[in-house]
Scaffold this motif. Structure first.
Motif: not given
Length: 297
Positions: A66-67, A85-90, A96-103
């Motif tokens: 939950t965001v 871009d923020i909303n696409a990331l959220l 539940g997608e992989n967001i580790n590439p954004h780290l």
């Protein structure tokens, strides 16, 4: 935090030796050579757990969350320009997608270095740690939706700071990279962005607290590790040393897996396993992961 008290002098089983080896090989090392690997492998089980947790806590397990968008994000002057871009990331977070590439790229390279344990007063304890994550519990993520050949999101000037739990993702605010800097090392003056982050952190921490109440903010050990990481490492080590001797007998296994059918228990091929920070036993026969201790994310 002293983890040696939880380690045992008895010979380790093949399972525990394999666990130690897996942890040492999984943590990104620098320099990435045999000597660094040997240093990790020679550590007590509790100590290597600390190094693993310090690194793995920097990752974000893939699961829907939950965001919660904080007012400190939408009130930022950069919100309007960067909101797509923020909303696409959220949305990735919600799905539940992989967001580790954004780290930060350091997550995948700077997991452990022997230099950070050097007793010299000039040693940089933070060389293999994320200061804001250990001190505040905040991840920071790059916003671009362009995934480059190396597998990471294109680097952006602004980053989103967020607090991530198992079920929630608090999108806190935007910062440029001066947030990671100290403007004057001689006087320890900090940049405007870094000062703003501390104000947001202190304000969020004080919510619902009574006036004049005393509270401790995210204790850090002298090694630079979060105290919680050391405590969690001790918990993992305690589980291993209490349960590992029971895994070689059917009666011992039955005690641990009380709700599992007898024939399944008998056929089990068990190994110690960590999935991000969830710790437990993996049955290789059925590829079933029995979680004994859930992590924080």
């Amino acid at each position: 935090m002293n983890t040696k008290a939880i380690d045992r002098a008895a010979p380790e089983s093949k399972r525990v030796k394999q666990l130690r080896s897996t942890l040492a090989r999984t943590i990104p090392k620098f320099p990435n050579d045999r000597q660094t690997l040997a240093i990790l492998e020679a550590k007590s089980l509790g100590s290597i757990f600390i190094d693993y947790i310090n690194w793995a806590f920097r990752l974000v397990p893939h699961k829907p969350r939950t965001v919660i968008i904080e007012p400190t994000l939408t009130s930022d002057p950069r919100w309007k320009a960067l909101s797509t871009d923020i909303n696409a990331l959220l949305q990735k977070v919600r799905a539940g997608e992989n967001i580790n590439p954004h780290l930060s790229l350091r997550v995948f390279k700077n997991g452990f270095t022997p230099n950070s344990s050097n007793p010299d007063p000039s040693t940089d304890r933070w060389e293999d740690k994320d200061f804001f994550l250990n001190a505040m519990g905040y991840h920071h993520l790059h916003l671009s939706q362009i995934i480059e050949k190396a597998g990471h999101a294109k680097r952006t000037d602004e980053v989103l700071f967020a607090q991530v739990t198992r079920d929630h993702f608090h999108a806190i605010s935007l910062f440029d990279h001066s947030v990671f800097e100290i403007s004057d090392h001689a006087t320890q003056l900090i940049t405007a962005e870094r000062s703003r982050l501390w104000r947001i952190y202190e304000r969020r921490n004080s919510i619902d607290r009574k006036p004049g109440a005393v509270y401790i903010q995210s204790p850090i050990t002298t090694s630079g590790h979060a105290l919680f990481h050391s405590q969690l490492a001790m918990e993992y080590a305690r589980i291993v040393y209490e349960l590992d001797p029971k895994l070689d007998s059917l009666a011992g296994r039955a005690e641990i897996f009380q709700t599992v059918p007898h024939e399944v228990i008998k056929a089990m091929k068990l190994s110690w396993h960590l999935q991000y920070l969830d710790f437990g036993l993996l049955d290789k026969t059925t590829s079933t992961f029995f979680v004994l201790r859930y992590g924080p994310t």
